[in-house]
Design an enzyme around this catalytic site. Sequence first.
Site, PDB file in Angstrom:
ATOM      1  N   GLY A   1      -8.864  16.347  -1.543  1.00  0.00           N
ATOM      2  CA  GLY A   1      -8.342  15.032  -1.947  1.00  0.00           C
ATOM      3  C   GLY A   1      -9.468  14.103  -2.323  1.00  0.00           C
ATOM      4  O   GLY A   1     -10.592  14.540  -2.569  1.00  0.00           O
ATOM      5  N   ASN A   2      -9.171  12.821  -2.375  1.00  0.00           N
ATOM      6  CA  ASN A   2     -10.216  11.826  -2.669  1.00  0.00           C
ATOM      7  C   ASN A   2      -9.815  10.508  -2.009  1.00  0.00           C
ATOM      8  O   ASN A   2      -8.676  10.352  -1.566  1.00  0.00           O
ATOM      9  CB  ASN A   2     -10.393  11.706  -4.189  1.00  0.00           C
ATOM     10  CG  ASN A   2      -9.139  11.215  -4.870  1.00  0.00           C
ATOM     11  OD1 ASN A   2      -8.706  10.098  -4.656  1.00  0.00           O
ATOM     12  ND2 ASN A   2      -8.512  12.077  -5.675  1.00  0.00           N
ATOM     13  N   PRO A   3     -10.751   9.563  -1.919  1.00  0.00           N
ATOM     14  CA  PRO A   3     -10.470   8.348  -1.135  1.00  0.00           C
ATOM     15  C   PRO A   3      -9.654   7.265  -1.861  1.00  0.00           C
ATOM     16  O   PRO A   3      -9.563   6.142  -1.368  1.00  0.00           O
ATOM     17  CB  PRO A   3     -11.864   7.800  -0.803  1.00  0.00           C
ATOM     18  CG  PRO A   3     -12.835   8.565  -1.611  1.00  0.00           C
ATOM     19  CD  PRO A   3     -12.132   9.587  -2.412  1.00  0.00           C
TER      20      PRO A   3
ATOM     21  N   ALA B   1      -5.963   8.852  -9.309  1.00  0.00           N
ATOM     22  CA  ALA B   1      -7.172   9.691  -9.191  1.00  0.00           C
ATOM     23  C   ALA B   1      -6.674  11.106  -8.888  1.00  0.00           C
ATOM     24  O   ALA B   1      -6.452  11.465  -7.730  1.00  0.00           O
ATOM     25  CB  ALA B   1      -8.046   9.170  -8.060  1.00  0.00           C
TER      26      ALA B   1
END
Length: 398
Positions: free
Chosen positions: A207-209, A275
């Site tokens: 994932g990503n923040p 994102a």
Amino acid sequence: MLTSLKVVVGISGSIAAYKAALLVRFLIKAGHEVRVVMTPAATEFISPLTLSTLSRNQVYLDVISEDSWNNHVEVGLWADLMIVAPATANTVSKMANGLCDNMLLAVYLSAKCPVWVAPAMDLDMWQHPATQNNIRVLKTFPSCRVLSVGTGELASGLEGPGRMMEPFEIMEEIGQWVHQKSELNGVKALVTAGPTREYIDPVRFLGNPSTGKMGVAIANSLAERGANVSLVLGPGHVHDILDGIDLIRVESAQEMYEAAKKNFPEVQLSVFAAAVADYKPAEKSDEKSKKTEGEINLKLVRTPDIALELGRMKEDGQVNIGFALETGSGIEAAQDKLSRKNFNFIVLNSLKDEGAGFQNDTNKVTILDDRGNTTTFPLKEKIHVANDIVEYYLKHYS
Ligand code: C5P
């Protein structure tokens, strides 16, 4: 005459309370319905009788008065707009922190409508970091708007910023807001926002923040102007999303792609603010993978590029807006994405700029459009960045 609005005017205890009387009079003359709520301190500066006469309504002073209960929820839900004018340092602080020790704050916490705050205080109180911090917090609430303060002579004798916005200026702001509210009436919009999660096994993912704040702010800004918005939002934090937005929660890039593709043919405007993970594990294990000694290799395969695919499907009359988050200046990379993904314009933000990118409440962006124009905006709250993006669309592409 303007569209008739139901307006709650909240008055707190400042010498500028006299200006609230004028504001109520202007609102009534413009054909709006007004209900006034006052803090106990406000009644030391101006009489409730003056305000009930001007507003042609009962003035709300206490949550409980003379053995009866004033329904703050009903007053909050009744309003199309709440204006807290004047808003003292004390009331601003309580509003920012959710305190609820009087009727004005109870109405504010119950209100579903936009809440405007017109601060009024002495120069030093206004400039104090604690007040400035509270103002910053208020600005991050999607429903809150802090009106600018005037500069000039203050009741204390000091000169500087801290004067409550003049009632006639607040009326002008209302006029513009009413106009804005219908700017995108009948327009259907799609917004993708937030991160995606690509599961390796039931408990681990790539994932990503991303928090989704930027995309949600854009969806809210479009909805505030009357657009019919479908928001395809990745996992994580539950946001303050305006009523009326069609919220579609998804987890993976594939799910986001399917939801976006389904809505795309119907919409005039698409904003790709998500994102999206570019890769996912080639296989997802149904059981939690066991830890073993040594290295493991994870085979990754591409996810759909949603913006690219929908850019290929774009027809005349449709506008696609993309984002480019870069680690360097990023102009060339953004230009490449602009043409490759068939965007009408792209919003570039760079992690090299302090306060920009993931997780912050602020962002600093540059818009590059397909007509060769480049416009750079200063660092702002994401809510205001969202408004800049929507206004760019309105001015150049709608
Ligand atoms: O190529 P890059 O990921 O930097 O492109 C960013 C833009 O493309 C953003 O608008 C993002 O939302 C969109 N995108 C997408 N699907 C992907 C990857 C990016 O819609 N799989």
